[in-house]
Design a protein around this motif. Sequence first.
Motif, PDB file in Angstrom:
ATOM      1  N   ALA A 128       0.811  -1.214   0.000  1.00 58.33           N
ATOM      2  CA  ALA A 128       0.000   0.000   0.000  1.00 58.33           C
ATOM      3  C   ALA A 128       0.848   1.269   0.000  1.00 58.33           C
ATOM      4  CB  ALA A 128      -0.925   0.013   1.212  1.00 58.33           C
ATOM      5  N   GLU A 129       2.126   1.154   0.342  1.00 60.36           N
ATOM      6  CA  GLU A 129       2.991   2.328   0.354  1.00 60.36           C
ATOM      7  C   GLU A 129       3.525   2.685  -1.036  1.00 60.36           C
ATOM      8  OE1 GLU A 129       5.841   2.487   3.597  1.00 60.36           O
ATOM      9  OE2 GLU A 129       4.632   1.050   4.732  1.00 60.36           O
ATOM     10  N   GLY A 130       3.174   1.888  -2.044  1.00 64.60           N
ATOM     11  CA  GLY A 130       3.474   2.273  -3.416  1.00 64.60           C
ATOM     12  C   GLY A 130       4.640   1.532  -4.047  1.00 64.60           C
ATOM     13  N   LEU A 131       4.714   1.638  -5.377  1.00 67.89           N
ATOM     14  CA  LEU A 131       5.731   0.932  -6.151  1.00 67.89           C
ATOM     15  C   LEU A 131       7.135   1.458  -5.909  1.00 67.89           C
ATOM     16  CD1 LEU A 131       4.109   0.573  -9.701  1.00 67.89           C
ATOM     17  CD2 LEU A 131       4.342  -1.194  -7.958  1.00 67.89           C
ATOM     18  N   TYR A 132       7.251   2.736  -5.586  1.00 69.41           N
ATOM     19  CA  TYR A 132       8.567   3.379  -5.612  1.00 69.41           C
ATOM     20  C   TYR A 132       9.307   3.351  -4.280  1.00 69.41           C
ATOM     21  CZ  TYR A 132       6.756   4.830 -10.074  1.00 69.41           C
ATOM     22  OH  TYR A 132       6.226   4.814 -11.337  1.00 69.41           O
ATOM     23  N   VAL A 133       8.719   2.691  -3.286  1.00 61.40           N
ATOM     24  CA  VAL A 133       9.413   2.497  -2.011  1.00 61.40           C
ATOM     25  C   VAL A 133      10.378   1.331  -2.175  1.00 61.40           C
ATOM     26  CG1 VAL A 133       9.146   1.889   0.417  1.00 61.40           C
ATOM     27  CG2 VAL A 133       7.466   3.375  -0.688  1.00 61.40           C
ATOM     28  N   GLN A 134      11.632   1.524  -1.822  1.00 67.10           N
ATOM     29  CA  GLN A 134      12.608   0.448  -1.967  1.00 67.10           C
ATOM     30  C   GLN A 134      12.326  -0.651  -0.945  1.00 67.10           C
ATOM     31  OE1 GLN A 134      16.705   1.575  -2.501  1.00 67.10           O
ATOM     32  NE2 GLN A 134      17.468  -0.312  -1.567  1.00 67.10           N
TER      33      GLN A 134
END
Length: 315
Positions: free
Chosen positions: A226-232
Motif C-alpha cells: 500500500a505504500e506504493g511501487l517506488y518504495v525500496q
Amino acid sequence: MRLGVLDVGSNTVHLLVVDAHPGARPQPAHSHKVEIRLAELLDEAGAVTPAGVERLLSVINEAVQAAEDKGCEDVLPFATSAVREATNADEVLARVKAETGVDLPVLSGEDEARLTFLAARRWFGWSAGKLLVLDIGGGSLEIAYGIDEDPDAAVSLPLGAGRLTSGWLPGDPPDALDIRALRRHVRAEIARTVREFSRFGAPDHVVATSKTFKQLARIAGAARSAEGLYVQRDLSRKSLEEWVPRLAAMTTAQRSALPGVSEGRANQLLAGALVAEGAMDLFGVDELEICPWALREGVILRRLDHLPTPGAAPA
C-alpha cells in the motif's frame, strides 16, 4: 493503446490491463486475477486433469470478457511451466483455442527468464550495471544475468514454490526430514548453474521478482504494498536464514496470518523460502532488492518495442 496481457501461470491466471505507447512507462489500468494452482491439478502421469482443464477454460473465458469490458485493443496471452510441462499440453491448448478463441503460446523457461530480465533492466535502468535477476514462480525458478537488455545467461530450473510444495512437503507443518531432503534437492539443482553465471563476474545489483520474494521481504520487515511501487524493498540473506526455521515450524494457517502473506500462497511459502535462501547463498548474495516489474511487464515492453514510435516517418 490499451493492452491486456494474459498470464496463464502455475498458480494464477492473471489479466493485467495497461495503457501504453512506445517510449512511455506502461500504466496499469485494471487487474483480473484468479488463483487456480494449475501445477497442483495434474494426475500421476503429469497431465492436467479433466477438472483442471474445465477450470482453466472457465477462468480464461472470464479473463477474455474482462479484457473486452475494459476496452483492450489487443491481448497478449502466454502460458508458463504448468502448461509447458503437462503431458497433455497439446490437447489443453487445442481446447483453449476451440472454446475460448485464445491462441495460447507457451513460453520456454529461458524466454521467461529473458523477458523478466528485460522488465527488471527497464525498471532499474542502465545505472544499475550488471544485474542478477531471480524469479520464483509456482512451477520454476528463473535466473538471468547481464549488462544489456538481453541477458548474457538465462536459465529456468524446476524449482517453483507450488511444484516443490506438492511434491516434497505433504505435512502441515511439514516433517523435518522432508524439509531437509527438499533443501538438499534445491541446492543441488541451483549449484549446477552457478559456474555458468560466475564466469561473467560479480553482479553490481541483485534483484528479485515474483509474489514469493515480495512476501518474504514483507515478513522480514519491508514496506507494505500500500505504500506504493517506488518504495525500496530489500531482503537480506540473514533475515531469510532467520525466517526459514520459523516458517518450517508453522502450519499453513499460521503462515497466512503473517503480514503480506495471502491465504492461497501460505502453503508454498516455506518451499519458496528454501529456494530463495539457496539461491542467495550459492550465488553469494547478501542482500537483494525487490523489483515491482516482472514477466508480464516484460511481455508488454517487448510488444511496445515493436510498435512504431508516434510521429515517426513510415518506412
